[in-house]
Design a protein around this motif. Structure first.
Motif, PDB file in Angstrom:
ATOM      1  N   UNK A  94    -118.788 -29.146 -51.862  1.00 49.47           N
ATOM      2  CA  UNK A  94    -119.222 -29.903 -53.035  1.00 49.47           C
ATOM      3  C   UNK A  94    -118.536 -31.265 -53.072  1.00 49.47           C
ATOM      4  N   UNK A  95    -119.223 -32.262 -53.599  1.00 48.89           N
ATOM      5  CA  UNK A  95    -118.653 -33.580 -53.802  1.00 48.89           C
ATOM      6  C   UNK A  95    -117.936 -33.560 -55.155  1.00 48.89           C
ATOM      7  N   UNK A  96    -116.624 -33.545 -55.138  1.00 44.60           N
ATOM      8  CA  UNK A  96    -115.833 -33.356 -56.347  1.00 44.60           C
ATOM      9  C   UNK A  96    -115.027 -34.621 -56.635  1.00 44.60           C
ATOM     10  N   UNK A  97    -115.004 -35.033 -57.889  1.00 42.85           N
ATOM     11  CA  UNK A  97    -114.148 -36.145 -58.281  1.00 42.85           C
ATOM     12  C   UNK A  97    -113.551 -35.842 -59.645  1.00 42.85           C
ATOM     13  N   UNK A  98    -112.475 -36.551 -59.975  1.00 46.78           N
ATOM     14  CA  UNK A  98    -111.845 -36.404 -61.276  1.00 46.78           C
ATOM     15  C   UNK A  98    -110.792 -35.321 -61.372  1.00 46.78           C
ATOM     16  N   UNK A  99    -110.363 -34.766 -60.242  1.00 45.26           N
ATOM     17  CA  UNK A  99    -109.363 -33.689 -60.255  1.00 45.26           C
ATOM     18  C   UNK A  99    -108.027 -34.238 -60.753  1.00 45.26           C
ATOM     19  N   UNK A 100    -107.374 -33.483 -61.611  1.00 49.45           N
ATOM     20  CA  UNK A 100    -106.059 -33.886 -62.121  1.00 49.45           C
ATOM     21  C   UNK A 100    -104.944 -33.345 -61.218  1.00 49.45           C
ATOM     22  N   UNK A 101    -103.773 -33.992 -61.233  1.00 46.83           N
ATOM     23  CA  UNK A 101    -102.649 -33.551 -60.403  1.00 46.83           C
ATOM     24  C   UNK A 101    -102.173 -32.133 -60.711  1.00 46.83           C
ATOM     25  N   UNK A 102    -102.295 -31.689 -61.954  1.00 47.38           N
ATOM     26  CA  UNK A 102    -101.831 -30.355 -62.336  1.00 47.38           C
ATOM     27  C   UNK A 102    -102.678 -29.265 -61.675  1.00 47.38           C
ATOM     28  N   UNK A 103    -103.972 -29.528 -61.508  1.00 46.27           N
ATOM     29  CA  UNK A 103    -104.840 -28.553 -60.837  1.00 46.27           C
ATOM     30  C   UNK A 103    -104.675 -28.577 -59.319  1.00 46.27           C
ATOM     31  N   UNK A 104    -104.121 -29.671 -58.807  1.00 43.64           N
ATOM     32  CA  UNK A 104    -103.731 -29.687 -57.388  1.00 43.64           C
ATOM     33  C   UNK A 104    -102.481 -28.824 -57.238  1.00 43.64           C
ATOM     34  N   UNK A 105    -101.482 -29.087 -58.065  1.00 46.20           N
ATOM     35  CA  UNK A 105    -100.184 -28.407 -57.964  1.00 46.20           C
ATOM     36  C   UNK A 105    -100.297 -26.886 -58.065  1.00 46.20           C
ATOM     37  N   UNK A 106    -101.118 -26.394 -58.987  1.00 50.61           N
ATOM     38  CA  UNK A 106    -101.195 -24.934 -59.163  1.00 50.61           C
ATOM     39  C   UNK A 106    -102.213 -24.271 -58.233  1.00 50.61           C
ATOM     40  N   UNK A 107    -102.892 -25.074 -57.404  1.00 48.22           N
ATOM     41  CA  UNK A 107    -103.835 -24.524 -56.423  1.00 48.22           C
ATOM     42  C   UNK A 107    -105.218 -24.243 -56.971  1.00 48.22           C
ATOM     43  N   UNK A 108    -105.433 -24.447 -58.274  1.00 47.31           N
ATOM     44  CA  UNK A 108    -106.725 -24.093 -58.870  1.00 47.31           C
ATOM     45  C   UNK A 108    -107.860 -25.003 -58.398  1.00 47.31           C
ATOM     46  N   UNK A 109    -107.568 -26.272 -58.074  1.00 44.15           N
ATOM     47  CA  UNK A 109    -108.630 -27.169 -57.588  1.00 44.15           C
ATOM     48  C   UNK A 109    -109.158 -26.684 -56.235  1.00 44.15           C
ATOM     49  N   UNK A 110    -108.253 -26.388 -55.313  1.00 44.94           N
ATOM     50  CA  UNK A 110    -108.665 -25.900 -53.990  1.00 44.94           C
ATOM     51  C   UNK A 110    -109.387 -24.561 -54.111  1.00 44.94           C
ATOM     52  N   UNK A 111    -108.899 -23.693 -54.972  1.00 42.59           N
ATOM     53  CA  UNK A 111    -109.518 -22.377 -55.146  1.00 42.59           C
ATOM     54  C   UNK A 111    -110.901 -22.498 -55.784  1.00 42.59           C
ATOM     55  N   UNK A 112    -111.038 -23.310 -56.821  1.00 46.38           N
ATOM     56  CA  UNK A 112    -112.309 -23.456 -57.538  1.00 46.38           C
ATOM     57  C   UNK A 112    -113.415 -23.968 -56.620  1.00 46.38           C
ATOM     58  N   UNK A 113    -113.074 -24.931 -55.772  1.00 47.01           N
ATOM     59  CA  UNK A 113    -114.081 -25.567 -54.911  1.00 47.01           C
ATOM     60  C   UNK A 113    -113.994 -25.142 -53.451  1.00 47.01           C
ATOM     61  N   UNK A 114    -113.191 -24.109 -53.163  1.00 44.43           N
ATOM     62  CA  UNK A 114    -113.012 -23.645 -51.786  1.00 44.43           C
ATOM     63  C   UNK A 114    -112.743 -24.844 -50.863  1.00 44.43           C
ATOM     64  N   UNK A 115    -111.775 -25.666 -51.298  1.00 47.29           N
ATOM     65  CA  UNK A 115    -111.496 -26.911 -50.592  1.00 47.29           C
ATOM     66  C   UNK A 115    -110.067 -27.026 -50.118  1.00 47.29           C
ATOM     67  N   UNK A 116    -109.804 -28.138 -49.421  1.00 49.75           N
ATOM     68  CA  UNK A 116    -108.473 -28.431 -48.878  1.00 49.75           C
ATOM     69  C   UNK A 116    -108.170 -29.912 -49.087  1.00 49.75           C
ATOM     70  N   UNK A 117    -106.893 -30.214 -49.281  1.00 52.28           N
ATOM     71  CA  UNK A 117    -106.456 -31.603 -49.420  1.00 52.28           C
ATOM     72  C   UNK A 117    -106.008 -32.184 -48.084  1.00 52.28           C
ATOM     73  N   UNK A 118    -105.841 -31.334 -47.087  1.00 45.80           N
ATOM     74  CA  UNK A 118    -105.489 -31.763 -45.736  1.00 45.80           C
ATOM     75  C   UNK A 118    -106.194 -30.815 -44.773  1.00 45.80           C
TER      76      UNK A 118
END
Length: 174
Positions: free
Chosen positions: A44-68
């Motif tokens: 998915x093309x995702x934008x607007x993610x906050x740093x707190x959802x990166x830190x707790x892993x929920x952004x990667x889990x929600x979108x089955x994604x990776x930051x690296x």
């Protein structure tokens, strides 16, 4: 609210991947004052993610994604280090595919984008990385010193070991 801290990217604001900007995070659905503007690998093309959802892993889990990208990293000693880097750490912006260096069996922290003038005082400490970079035959050490410019066609990325504090260098070209 205080920004979360990240072991492998201790100052993502200075790297311009987290910016002070209003967002409604698509993960937690909260209005936030900081937003992520770095790489995120997801179907998915995702934008607007906050740093707190990166830190707790929920952004990667929600979108089955990776930051690296997990194949664009040095080897490390423990799987938990890989999980923290790819699922819970903001990335950085590279000219090409970002690559994450390691040292002492763990990933290094990204410190800053650099040209030669920012790292010439570290030349001796970075000598192994410089030798490896120049062994590819694309340029000599003198060319590297001349062409490595922060924001230029040959960009450097300075890392630092989270254990012994040794600096490491990665480069790529536009």
């Amino acid at each position: 609210m205080t920004l979360p801290t990240f072991k492998y990217n201790p100052d993502p604001v200075s790297l311009h991947v987290i910016k002070k900007e209003q967002t409604i995070c698509p993960v937690c659905e909260k209005e936030r004052d900081y937003v992520y503007h770095g790489p995120f690998y997801s179907v998915e093309d995702v934008s607007g993610i906050c740093p707190w959802c990166i830190k707790d892993g929920s952004a990667a889990q929600t979108y089955n994604g990776m930051f690296q990208d997990d194949v664009s990293c040095d080897d490390v000693d423990h799987e938990e280090y890989i999980d923290e880097l790819i699922y819970r750490t903001p990335g950085y912006r590279g000219w090409q595919q970002e690559y994450w260096l390691s040292h002492c069996g763990d990933f290094c922290a990204i410190v800053q984008y650099v040209g030669w003038k920012e790292i010439e005082h570290l030349e001796e400490e970075l000598s192994e990385d410089i030798e490896e970079i120049c062994s590819g035959g694309h340029f000599t050490k003198e060319n590297l010193k001349q062409w490595l410019v922060n924001g230029g066609d040959l960009q450097g990325y300075l890392f630092q070991c989270v254990h012994c504090k040794k600096h490491r260098l990665h480069i790529d070209a536009s």
